[in-house]
Design a protein around this motif. Structure first.
Motif, PDB file in Angstrom:
ATOM      1  N   TYR A 175       0.854  -1.185   0.000  1.00  0.00           N
ATOM      2  CA  TYR A 175       0.000   0.000   0.000  1.00  0.00           C
ATOM      3  C   TYR A 175       0.889   1.233   0.000  1.00  0.00           C
ATOM      4  CZ  TYR A 175      -2.579   3.905   2.049  1.00  0.00           C
ATOM      5  OH  TYR A 175      -3.095   5.149   2.296  1.00  0.00           O
ATOM      6  N   GLY A 176       0.663   2.138  -0.958  1.00  0.00           N
ATOM      7  CA  GLY A 176       1.448   3.361  -1.063  1.00  0.00           C
ATOM      8  C   GLY A 176       0.565   4.586  -0.933  1.00  0.00           C
ATOM      9  N   ASN A 177       0.917   5.458   0.009  1.00  0.00           N
ATOM     10  CA  ASN A 177       0.063   6.625   0.243  1.00  0.00           C
ATOM     11  C   ASN A 177       0.683   7.939  -0.203  1.00  0.00           C
ATOM     12  OD1 ASN A 177       2.049   6.664   2.258  1.00  0.00           O
ATOM     13  ND2 ASN A 177       0.706   7.751   3.688  1.00  0.00           N
ATOM     14  N   HIS A 178       1.977   7.902  -0.547  1.00  0.00           N
ATOM     15  CA  HIS A 178       2.644   9.161  -0.889  1.00  0.00           C
ATOM     16  C   HIS A 178       3.303   9.110  -2.264  1.00  0.00           C
ATOM     17  CE1 HIS A 178       4.160  13.107   0.039  1.00  0.00           C
ATOM     18  NE2 HIS A 178       5.401  12.757  -0.221  1.00  0.00           N
ATOM     19  N   ASN A 179       3.937   7.993  -2.586  1.00  0.00           N
ATOM     20  CA  ASN A 179       4.579   7.813  -3.887  1.00  0.00           C
ATOM     21  C   ASN A 179       4.129   6.504  -4.519  1.00  0.00           C
ATOM     22  OD1 ASN A 179       6.271  10.162  -3.787  1.00  0.00           O
ATOM     23  ND2 ASN A 179       7.591   9.081  -2.338  1.00  0.00           N
ATOM     24  N   ILE A 180       4.253   6.417  -5.817  1.00  0.00           N
ATOM     25  CA  ILE A 180       4.016   5.156  -6.515  1.00  0.00           C
ATOM     26  C   ILE A 180       5.070   4.161  -6.051  1.00  0.00           C
ATOM     27  CG2 ILE A 180       4.069   4.044  -8.788  1.00  0.00           C
ATOM     28  CD1 ILE A 180       2.984   6.665  -9.938  1.00  0.00           C
ATOM     29  N   HIS A 181       4.646   2.939  -5.786  1.00  0.00           N
ATOM     30  CA  HIS A 181       5.585   1.936  -5.279  1.00  0.00           C
ATOM     31  C   HIS A 181       6.746   1.736  -6.254  1.00  0.00           C
ATOM     32  CE1 HIS A 181       7.172  -1.943  -3.926  1.00  0.00           C
ATOM     33  NE2 HIS A 181       6.609  -1.669  -2.759  1.00  0.00           N
ATOM     34  N   GLY A 182       7.942   1.506  -5.706  1.00  0.00           N
ATOM     35  CA  GLY A 182       9.142   1.376  -6.526  1.00  0.00           C
ATOM     36  C   GLY A 182       9.044   0.323  -7.613  1.00  0.00           C
ATOM     37  N   VAL A 186      -1.080  -9.765 -11.085  1.00  0.00           N
ATOM     38  CA  VAL A 186      -1.037  -8.458 -10.428  1.00  0.00           C
ATOM     39  C   VAL A 186      -2.452  -7.947 -10.184  1.00  0.00           C
ATOM     40  CG1 VAL A 186      -0.383  -6.022 -10.666  1.00  0.00           C
ATOM     41  CG2 VAL A 186       1.186  -7.814 -11.414  1.00  0.00           C
ATOM     42  N   GLU A 187      -2.693  -7.436  -8.972  1.00  0.00           N
ATOM     43  CA  GLU A 187      -3.922  -6.723  -8.659  1.00  0.00           C
ATOM     44  C   GLU A 187      -3.541  -5.303  -8.253  1.00  0.00           C
ATOM     45  OE1 GLU A 187      -6.527  -8.424  -5.841  1.00  0.00           O
ATOM     46  OE2 GLU A 187      -7.304  -9.940  -7.241  1.00  0.00           O
ATOM     47  N   LEU A 188      -3.929  -4.344  -9.069  1.00  0.00           N
ATOM     48  CA  LEU A 188      -3.624  -2.940  -8.794  1.00  0.00           C
ATOM     49  C   LEU A 188      -4.933  -2.203  -8.512  1.00  0.00           C
ATOM     50  CD1 LEU A 188      -1.763  -0.480  -8.701  1.00  0.00           C
ATOM     51  CD2 LEU A 188      -1.932  -0.340 -11.191  1.00  0.00           C
ATOM     52  N   GLN A 189      -4.996  -1.581  -7.340  1.00  0.00           N
ATOM     53  CA  GLN A 189      -6.205  -0.872  -6.950  1.00  0.00           C
ATOM     54  C   GLN A 189      -5.874   0.568  -6.561  1.00  0.00           C
ATOM     55  OE1 GLN A 189      -7.298  -4.599  -4.373  1.00  0.00           O
ATOM     56  NE2 GLN A 189      -9.097  -3.291  -4.434  1.00  0.00           N
ATOM     57  N   VAL A 190      -6.846   1.429  -6.755  1.00  0.00           N
ATOM     58  CA  VAL A 190      -6.694   2.842  -6.427  1.00  0.00           C
ATOM     59  C   VAL A 190      -7.590   3.182  -5.244  1.00  0.00           C
ATOM     60  CG1 VAL A 190      -7.002   5.209  -7.243  1.00  0.00           C
ATOM     61  CG2 VAL A 190      -6.132   3.449  -8.807  1.00  0.00           C
ATOM     62  N   MET A 191      -7.024   3.898  -4.272  1.00  0.00           N
ATOM     63  CA  MET A 191      -7.802   4.399  -3.143  1.00  0.00           C
ATOM     64  C   MET A 191      -8.178   5.852  -3.429  1.00  0.00           C
ATOM     65  SD  MET A 191      -9.184   3.948  -0.150  1.00  0.00           S
ATOM     66  CE  MET A 191      -8.379   2.572   0.693  1.00  0.00           C
ATOM     67  N   PRO A 192      -9.445   6.119  -3.706  1.00  0.00           N
ATOM     68  CA  PRO A 192      -9.855   7.499  -4.007  1.00  0.00           C
ATOM     69  C   PRO A 192      -9.659   8.424  -2.809  1.00  0.00           C
ATOM     70  CG  PRO A 192     -11.544   5.907  -4.659  1.00  0.00           C
ATOM     71  CD  PRO A 192     -10.567   5.174  -3.795  1.00  0.00           C
ATOM     72  N   ILE A 221      -7.983  -1.852   3.824  1.00  0.00           N
ATOM     73  CA  ILE A 221      -7.636  -0.880   2.775  1.00  0.00           C
ATOM     74  C   ILE A 221      -8.058  -1.405   1.410  1.00  0.00           C
ATOM     75  CG2 ILE A 221      -5.689   0.171   1.544  1.00  0.00           C
ATOM     76  CD1 ILE A 221      -4.248   0.306   4.271  1.00  0.00           C
ATOM     77  N   ARG A 222      -7.742  -2.650   1.131  1.00  0.00           N
ATOM     78  CA  ARG A 222      -8.071  -3.232  -0.164  1.00  0.00           C
ATOM     79  C   ARG A 222      -9.587  -3.289  -0.375  1.00  0.00           C
ATOM     80  NH1 ARG A 222      -5.134  -8.704  -1.784  1.00  0.00           N
ATOM     81  NH2 ARG A 222      -6.036  -9.362   0.205  1.00  0.00           N
ATOM     82  N   ALA A 223     -10.306  -3.585   0.691  1.00  0.00           N
ATOM     83  CA  ALA A 223     -11.761  -3.667   0.577  1.00  0.00           C
ATOM     84  C   ALA A 223     -12.389  -2.305   0.314  1.00  0.00           C
ATOM     85  CB  ALA A 223     -12.345  -4.270   1.854  1.00  0.00           C
ATOM     86  N   GLN A 224     -11.749  -1.231   0.826  1.00  0.00           N
ATOM     87  CA  GLN A 224     -12.305   0.115   0.651  1.00  0.00           C
ATOM     88  C   GLN A 224     -11.852   0.779  -0.645  1.00  0.00           C
ATOM     89  OE1 GLN A 224     -11.152   1.481   4.814  1.00  0.00           O
ATOM     90  NE2 GLN A 224     -13.182   2.390   4.641  1.00  0.00           N
ATOM     91  N   ALA A 225     -10.823   0.238  -1.273  1.00  0.00           N
ATOM     92  CA  ALA A 225     -10.323   0.808  -2.527  1.00  0.00           C
ATOM     93  C   ALA A 225     -11.224   0.413  -3.693  1.00  0.00           C
ATOM     94  CB  ALA A 225      -8.894   0.320  -2.777  1.00  0.00           C
ATOM     95  N   LEU A 226     -11.013   1.057  -4.830  1.00  0.00           N
ATOM     96  CA  LEU A 226     -11.719   0.658  -6.046  1.00  0.00           C
ATOM     97  C   LEU A 226     -11.312  -0.764  -6.425  1.00  0.00           C
ATOM     98  CD1 LEU A 226     -11.236   3.886  -8.221  1.00  0.00           C
ATOM     99  CD2 LEU A 226     -13.219   3.277  -6.801  1.00  0.00           C
ATOM    100  N   THR A 227     -12.195  -1.487  -7.077  1.00  0.00           N
ATOM    101  CA  THR A 227     -11.848  -2.821  -7.552  1.00  0.00           C
ATOM    102  C   THR A 227     -10.772  -2.705  -8.628  1.00  0.00           C
ATOM    103  OG1 THR A 227     -13.458  -2.840  -9.348  1.00  0.00           O
ATOM    104  CG2 THR A 227     -14.230  -3.560  -7.162  1.00  0.00           C
TER     105      THR A 227
END
Length: 281
Positions: free
Chosen positions: A114-121, A202-208, A260-266
């Motif tokens: 989970y990354g809250n400030h930068n895109i994961h490396g 890979v599962e990539l999700q966005v947290m609005p 976090i994953r459950a609250q993020a977009l699918t």
């Protein structure tokens, strides 16, 4: 006569456990050069490096690039003895913390991030990484910057593993909006995210940003699981930010990540979100 010094490799950091190996490669380089009947000046001229740089490598003070060893092996007719250390030197040139992280990632069968400030490396493009690291203070020297960029790009070999590990990423919306390096760098970064997100493992999700409350407000989370049932993890929001392996502490991180994953977009909604963000640039 000679190339830019930074092209030859990087200095060994004081106290680094990789130092004995680099010293051994340096001794082998000197023995092969002497066996070939070449002086340092002659060898430096052929290799197109300065004499001081050659001496530093022979003393084990400078980590030679794999490409340098490949060429030196042919020049000195070393019979593959120098080339045998190319992979070791490729890893040795990266900072100790990066090597340790890469080793863990190579062992992992599942990674939750989970990354809250930068895109994961692992998700960054090379130009995004370079622009991001260039913002850090105190600033890296050009040599240090390229070393850090190369190290981060090397970790992306995880996507080429077979069998592939399961990779889960949740990125805060802000990390996809901040134009680090400029609009075109961000555009190419988002295009890369779309490519990675479509990989079957890979599962990539966005947290609005509109999600007002979730347990990711404490900072980054990373959990790695290994085939023997053990794991390792780290979070900004607990345990002093230190890496942990205690099952109870890992369970807390997994619990936070699960919410976090459950609250993020699918994943499907996240793809559409990234495509929309790309279209707005």
């Amino acid at each position: 006569m000679n190339e830019v010094a930074d092209e030859a490799g990087w200095d060994v950091q004081p106290g680094d456990e990789i130092a004995p190996l680099v010293e051994a490669v340096g001794r082998l380089l000197r023995l092969c050069r002497e066996a070939a009947g070449m002086r340092v000046a002659d060898f430096a001229d052929v290799m197109r490096y300065g004499e001081d740089m050659i001496r530093k490598m022979e003393r084990g003070q400078r980590i030679p690039r794999p490409e340098f060893l490949d060429k030196a092996d042919g020049v000195l007719r070393a019979g593959g003895h120098l080339k045998a250390f190319m992979e070791d030197m490729k890893k040795a040139r990266y900072p100790k913390k990066v090597r340790e992280l890469a080793d863990l990632e190579e062992r992992a069968v599942e990674l939750l991030m989970y990354g809250n400030h930068n895109i994961h490396g692992l998700l960054q493009t090379e130009e995004h990484t370079r622009a991001l690291l260039a913002t850090w203070r105190p600033a890296y020297s050009p040599d240090e910057l390229e070393r850090m960029v190369a190290a981060r790009m090397a970790r992306k070999r995880i996507f080429e593993r077979s069998p592939a590990p399961e990779l889960g990423f949740v990125q805060e919306e802000v990390t996809l909006r901040r134009p680090i390096g400029g609009t075109m760098v961000l555009r190419r970064q988002l295009e890369h995210l779309l490519e990675v997100a479509r990989l079957p493992f890979v599962e990539l999700q966005v947290m609005p940003t509109s999600r007002a409350n979730h347990p990711g407000t404490g900072g980054r989370i990373q959990v790695l699981k290994f085939s023997d049932g053990t794991g390792a993890g780290r979070t900004d929001g607990g345990f002093g930010g230190r890496p942990v392996s205690d099952p109870r502490q890992l369970r807390i991180m997994e619990l936070r990540y699960g919410i976090i994953r459950a609250q993020a977009l699918t994943p499907e909604e996240s793809l559409a979100f990234i495509e929309q963000a790309l279209g707005e640039l």
